[in-house]
Design an enzyme around this catalytic site. Structure first.
Site, PDB file in Angstrom:
ATOM      1  N   ASP A  67       0.842  -1.200   0.000  1.00  0.00           N
ATOM      2  CA  ASP A  67       0.000   0.000   0.000  1.00  0.00           C
ATOM      3  C   ASP A  67       0.876   1.248   0.000  1.00  0.00           C
ATOM      4  O   ASP A  67       2.114   1.156   0.099  1.00  0.00           O
ATOM      5  CB  ASP A  67      -0.960  -0.005   1.203  1.00  0.00           C
ATOM      6  CG  ASP A  67      -0.297  -0.386   2.522  1.00  0.00           C
ATOM      7  OD1 ASP A  67       0.961  -0.380   2.593  1.00  0.00           O
ATOM      8  OD2 ASP A  67      -0.999  -0.695   3.485  1.00  0.00           O
ATOM      9  N   ASP A 136      -8.153  -1.758  13.978  1.00  0.00           N
ATOM     10  CA  ASP A 136      -9.532  -1.865  13.485  1.00  0.00           C
ATOM     11  C   ASP A 136      -9.727  -3.074  12.578  1.00  0.00           C
ATOM     12  O   ASP A 136     -10.770  -3.217  11.948  1.00  0.00           O
ATOM     13  CB  ASP A 136      -9.939  -0.576  12.760  1.00  0.00           C
ATOM     14  CG  ASP A 136      -9.073  -0.281  11.528  1.00  0.00           C
ATOM     15  OD1 ASP A 136      -8.192  -1.110  11.201  1.00  0.00           O
ATOM     16  OD2 ASP A 136      -9.273   0.769  10.900  1.00  0.00           O
ATOM     17  N   HIS A 138      -7.919  -3.851   9.860  1.00  0.00           N
ATOM     18  CA  HIS A 138      -7.579  -3.700   8.445  1.00  0.00           C
ATOM     19  C   HIS A 138      -6.351  -4.533   8.064  1.00  0.00           C
ATOM     20  O   HIS A 138      -5.505  -4.837   8.904  1.00  0.00           O
ATOM     21  CB  HIS A 138      -7.387  -2.222   8.056  1.00  0.00           C
ATOM     22  CG  HIS A 138      -6.172  -1.546   8.592  1.00  0.00           C
ATOM     23  ND1 HIS A 138      -6.161  -0.235   8.992  1.00  0.00           N
ATOM     24  CD2 HIS A 138      -4.894  -1.983   8.804  1.00  0.00           C
ATOM     25  CE1 HIS A 138      -4.952   0.100   9.384  1.00  0.00           C
ATOM     26  NE2 HIS A 138      -4.176  -0.938   9.293  1.00  0.00           N
ATOM     27  N   GLU A 143      -9.809  -0.726   5.025  1.00  0.00           N
ATOM     28  CA  GLU A 143     -10.450  -0.398   6.289  1.00  0.00           C
ATOM     29  C   GLU A 143     -11.752  -1.193   6.431  1.00  0.00           C
ATOM     30  O   GLU A 143     -12.234  -1.790   5.458  1.00  0.00           O
ATOM     31  CB  GLU A 143     -10.719   1.111   6.338  1.00  0.00           C
ATOM     32  CG  GLU A 143      -9.454   1.972   6.302  1.00  0.00           C
ATOM     33  CD  GLU A 143      -8.655   1.962   7.613  1.00  0.00           C
ATOM     34  OE1 GLU A 143      -8.726   0.978   8.375  1.00  0.00           O
ATOM     35  OE2 GLU A 143      -7.928   2.943   7.859  1.00  0.00           O
TER      36      GLU A 143
HETATM   37  P1  PGA Z   1       1.698  -1.565  12.816  1.00  0.00           P
HETATM   38  O1  PGA Z   1       0.634  -1.393  11.634  1.00  0.00           O
HETATM   39  O2  PGA Z   1       2.508  -2.755  12.462  1.00  0.00           O
HETATM   40  O3  PGA Z   1       2.511  -0.310  12.801  1.00  0.00           O
HETATM   41  O4  PGA Z   1       0.907  -1.746  14.051  1.00  0.00           O
HETATM   42  C1  PGA Z   1      -0.060  -2.504  11.189  1.00  0.00           C
HETATM   43  C2  PGA Z   1      -1.092  -2.107  10.164  1.00  0.00           C
HETATM   44  O5  PGA Z   1      -1.650  -0.994  10.264  1.00  0.00           O
HETATM   45  O6  PGA Z   1      -1.362  -2.900   9.269  1.00  0.00           O
END
Ligand code: PGA
Length: 261
Positions: A67, A136, A138, A143
């Protein structure tokens, strides 16, 4: 779905790096889908250590981005392109042309998304896709309520994700881009092996919903249940709300061959 509970983030990183090393020994030009965020860093450190120790040759590996933020100036240090180059491509000693990602600064973002989906297919598809998980639920930047059939496209970040990611922008919420390009859930599901790493209690609710809840677009990571080869690696904190913990530990204990996947 295979769930592996490890003592801590370092152990998770080591386990997944070994799976990647074994893939590269079998298929030296494997296309590795990488994720950004804090969670996968122990994986990249462990894989880099293996390369430097001569345990695996990654010189023909190819890297694909999951992404990207939309609208950051080219070369911005928090763009995911810059992050992947810094955290993965350079430490592994790869050339920048071994790396592919969506163009977050394209004038026609929709065309850039479609071009990226095409490029992934033309490259033969992703062999192993690393995933983190948002608080959340995702994956990538899909999302909650993202279509499980979705392709690479532009998305708007939730307030939760903007708050979670502000730490990469000096804690300033106003600096976090509002829009992103993400591989769709349908795109992600086309990778041959999905490996999700989650660490820390902050991810426990999302992990429980992903593993033990129903497949539902409100928890995008639950789409991993649809994949024939999905592995979820969690530390004790991220596993703390799973009810079937004993079964998962049992699964790990009886599947040492997982490390060969
Ligand atoms: P993080 O992010 O590893 O910084 O917790 C994970 C994500 O948002 O997919």
């Amino acid at each position: 779905m295979e769930v592996v509970i490890v003592p801590d983030a370092k152990a998770g990183g080591e386990l997944i790096a070994e799976a990647m090393a074994q893939l590269l020994r079998r298929k030296p030009d494997a296309l590795l889908g990488v994720a950004t965020g804090s969670t996968p860093l122990p994986i990249y450190q462990a894989l880099t250590a293996k390369v430097r120790a001569g345990e695996v040759d990654a010189s023909r590996a190819r890297i694909a981005q999951l992404d990207e933020y939309v609208g950051l100036p080219t070369g911005h240090p928090e763009s995911y392109r810059a992050t992947v180059l810094r955290e993965v491509v350079e430490p592994l000693g790869l050339d920048a042309d071994a790396f592919m990602g969506p163009d977050g600064s394209a004038e026609d973002v929709q065309a850039a998304c479609e071009a990226y989906d095409r490029a992934l297919s033309e490259a033969g598809g992703v062999d192993l896709q690393l995933l983190g998980i948002g608080t959340d639920g995702h994956i990538g930047f899909n999302e909650p309520c993202s279509s499980i059939a979705s392709r690479t496209r532009i998305k708007t970040l939730t307030e939760q994700t903007i708050a979670d990611n502000a730490r990469f922008f000096d804690g300033d919420l106003s600096q976090v881009p509002r829009h992103v390009i993400t591989q769709g859930i349908g795109t992600i599901l086309e990778a041959r092996h999905l490996v999700l790493l989650a660490t820390g209690e902050g991810k426990a609710d999302a992990v429980a919903a992903t593993v033990e809840g129903p497949v539902a677009s409100v928890v995008p990571a639950s789409a991993l249940q649809l994949h024939p080869h999905a592995t979820v690696v969690v530390d004790e904190g991220a596993a703390s709300k799973l009810k079937l913990t004993q079964y998962f530990r049992h699964t790990f204990a009886n599947k040492p061959e997982w490390q060969g996947l």
